[in-house]
Design an enzyme around this catalytic site. Structure first.
Site, short mmCIF file in Angstrom:
data_model
loop_
_atom_site.label_atom_id
_atom_site.label_comp_id
_atom_site.label_asym_id
_atom_site.label_seq_id
_atom_site.Cartn_x
_atom_site.Cartn_y
_atom_site.Cartn_z
CD1 TRP A 141 -2.67 1.78 0.57
CD2 TRP A 141 -1.26 2.45 2.18
NE1 TRP A 141 -3.01 3.07 0.91
CE2 TRP A 141 -2.17 3.51 1.90
CE3 TRP A 141 -0.29 2.66 3.15
CZ2 TRP A 141 -2.11 4.75 2.54
CZ3 TRP A 141 -0.24 3.90 3.81
CH2 TRP A 141 -1.14 4.92 3.51
CD GLU A 188 -4.67 -1.44 2.33
OE1 GLU A 188 -3.50 -1.71 2.69
OE2 GLU A 188 -5.55 -1.07 3.14
CE LYS A 200 -6.17 6.12 2.89
NZ LYS A 200 -5.25 6.10 4.01
CG ASP A 254 -8.64 -0.70 4.82
OD1 ASP A 254 -9.72 -0.24 5.24
OD2 ASP A 254 -7.58 -0.64 5.48
CG HIS A 262 -8.68 2.12 2.11
ND1 HIS A 262 -7.43 1.66 1.80
CD2 HIS A 262 -8.58 2.61 3.38
CE1 HIS A 262 -6.61 1.84 2.82
NE2 HIS A 262 -7.30 2.41 3.79
CG HIS A 277 -6.08 -4.27 5.49
ND1 HIS A 277 -5.19 -3.24 5.32
CD2 HIS A 277 -5.33 -5.42 5.59
CE1 HIS A 277 -3.95 -3.74 5.33
NE2 HIS A 277 -4.01 -5.05 5.48
CG ASP A 329 -8.87 5.01 5.89
OD1 ASP A 329 -9.17 3.90 6.32
OD2 ASP A 329 -7.70 5.35 5.65
CG ASP A 382 -7.55 3.22 9.89
OD1 ASP A 382 -7.64 2.14 9.31
OD2 ASP A 382 -7.13 4.26 9.34
CG ASP A 434 -5.31 -1.40 8.54
OD1 ASP A 434 -4.68 -0.92 9.49
OD2 ASP A 434 -5.28 -0.90 7.39
C1 RNT Z 1 -3.67 2.82 5.09
C2 RNT Z 1 -3.86 1.37 4.78
C3 RNT Z 1 -2.77 0.45 5.25
C4 RNT Z 1 -2.25 0.78 6.62
C5 RNT Z 1 -1.30 -0.24 7.18
C6 RNT Z 1 -0.58 0.25 8.38
O1 RNT Z 1 -4.75 3.58 4.77
O2 RNT Z 1 -5.09 0.95 5.27
O3 RNT Z 1 -3.21 -0.84 5.19
O4 RNT Z 1 -3.28 1.00 7.53
O5 RNT Z 1 -0.47 -0.69 6.21
ZN ZN Z 2 -5.49 -1.15 5.26
#
Ligand code: RNT
Ligand code: ZN
Length: 427
Positions: free
Chosen positions: A188, A229, A231, A262, A265, A289, A297, A299, A329
């Site tokens: 990523w 990955e 985004k 993810d 994203h 993820h 996003d 987290d 994640d």
């Molecule tokens: C970032 C991505 C990625 C990170 C990790 C730490 O937006 O989601 O996966 O969170 O690699």
């Molecule tokens: Zn991620």
């Protein structure tokens, strides 16, 4: 072990044709790749030796909050991971990032010169616990990641990150060989722009070329499962992300690597749960993820909410437990970090269990027969079935507490986390 409640629940599920014991058995075989970065707010350790400072480089990624007790060293992080694992049922993998390299006796190497030996302590850790390791090159939190990385127009910078990618392939292969389990290596990059680009194409074409160069290095494709990955947006990348969904999807398809989604994203009304079946129609394996996006996003810690359950249902209903690589994640620095780990992992497992306890064939048949009223009614009734009793059984089998585990966290916080000297490490 409270068998009475489980026995009762088993009968209730049996009435709708669901075998609760089988559900437990399947859940036991699902290993989730637990992200190491919840324990230290995605800092890693390499910045300390690189910059000789304790101020973390947050370029590209950032955790918010200042709850006490962040792990500041490999030993502390390992200790915290052990604590978290002791409260999470089942057997899992650990997901590492390149910035978690451990440099002993000043054997420092920059990201482009990392070697397997810098991760030997992690291999020892994993071996001792019978765990597999997954890996991620770290294309952020580094002075050379201040602008673009693999899509940079500066050939010196782009070359540096290509070498990093290649170094990580080698390290991933080393993990797979040492631990006898394939290593998932996820790429990523944080490349993008805050404001409107004049040229969206050139950085993407450079990213494509860089990925080609990294993957041109010979590596064992059975042992290292490379993912990419995507985004849609990030702080400072509001207008443009180089590794968009279309870019990553098409690249993965063409290169024969694994697309990674993810669920933080995508646009807020776009659901990864809805994407899984489409992806499985074209890819042998896909990766996830799992996180919780609050409006964007963000987290947040994974919750037992609609989207986590829907993602789990897609994995189970599509009979794709062996085809979907599941990783977590999220990184919340505003609450006890170990409780965050445990809560998110358990919620993901609970969601999988919730899906495994559904009468899948029956529900699918109702849809095929266009019996939508009954489909709706049954789906809603299932929500109050006794999943908690089956979950308790699963926890019992795995010798972890069902719900009374917060006291252990509090004790650990008092005995260990609050004793970490925040001043020395310049928080
Ligand atoms: C970032 C991505 C990625 C990170 C990790 C730490 O937006 O989601 O996966 O969170 O690699
Ligand atoms: Zn991620």
């Amino acid at each position: 072990m409270n068998t009475a409640r489980f026995d009762e629940a088993r009968k209730i599920y049996a009435k709708i044709g669901v075998d609760a014991e089988k559900a437990i058995d399947t859940l036991s075989k699902i290993s989730i790749s637990m992200h190491c970065w919840q324990g230290d707010d995605v800092r890693g350790f390499d910045y300390i030796k690189r910059s000789n400072t304790v101020t973390a480089d947050t370029s590209g990624i950032q955790a918010t909050g200042n709850y006490p007790g962040r792990a500041r060293s490999p030993d502390e992080l390992m200790q915290d991971i052990d604590k978290a694992l002791s409260l999470i049922p089942g057997k899992h993998k650990l997901n590492l990032h390149a910035c978690y390299a451990i440099f002993e006796n000043d054997d420092y190497a920059d990201r482009d010169a990392l070697e397997p030996r810098h991760f030997q302590k992690w291999v020892d850790f994993a071996k001792a616990r019978g765990m597999g390791l997954d890996f991620n090159p770290t294309f952020f939190a580094h002075p050379k990641a201040a602008a673009m990385t693999l899509s940079s127009g500066d050939e010196e910078i782009r070359g540096f990150w290509i070498r990093h990618g290649k170094a990580c392939l080698k390290i991933s292969e080393y993990f797979a060989n040492e631990l006898n389990k394939p290593c998932v290596m996820n790429i990523w990059i944080p490349d993008g722009m805050k404001d409107l680009p004049a040229d969206r194409a050139t950085p993407r074409l450079r990213f494509k070329k860089s990925l080609d160069e990294i993957l041109s290095m010979p590596y064992d494709r059975e042992k290292v499962l490379v993912c990419l990955e995507s985004k849609v947006f990030g702080i400072g990348l509001e207008s443009y992300t180089v590794g968009s969904s279309e870019f990553c999807l098409n690249y993965a398809n063409r290169a024969g690597i694994i697309p990674l989604m993810d669920n933080g994203h995508y646009h807020p009304n776009e659901y990864v749960s809805d994407k899984i079946s489409s992806m499985l129609a074209f890819f042998d394996k896909i990766a996830l993820h799992v996180t919780r996006a609050v409006r964007w996003d963000s987290d947040h810690v994974v919750s037992f909410n609609d989207e986590t359950r829907d993602i789990a249902a897609e994995i189970v209903f599509n009979d794709a437990v062996d085809r979907v690589i599941i990783a977590t994640d999220y990184f919340d620095a505003s609450v006890n970090r170990i409780a965050a780990w445990v809560t998110g992992m358990r919620n993901l497992q609970k969601s999988l269990l919730y899906a495994l306890l559904q009468p899948v064939a029956k529900l699918k048949q109702l849809q095929e027969n266009a019996e939508y009223t009954e489909l709706l009614v049954l789906g809603e009734e299932l929500k109050t079935y006794p999943i908690g009793d089956v979950w308790e059984r699963f926890c019992d089998i795995n010798s972890v507490p069902k719900d009374d585990w917060f006291n252990e966290i509090k004790k650990y916080e008092n005995d260990v986390l609050l004793k970490r000297d925040v001043i020395i490490y310049g928080r």
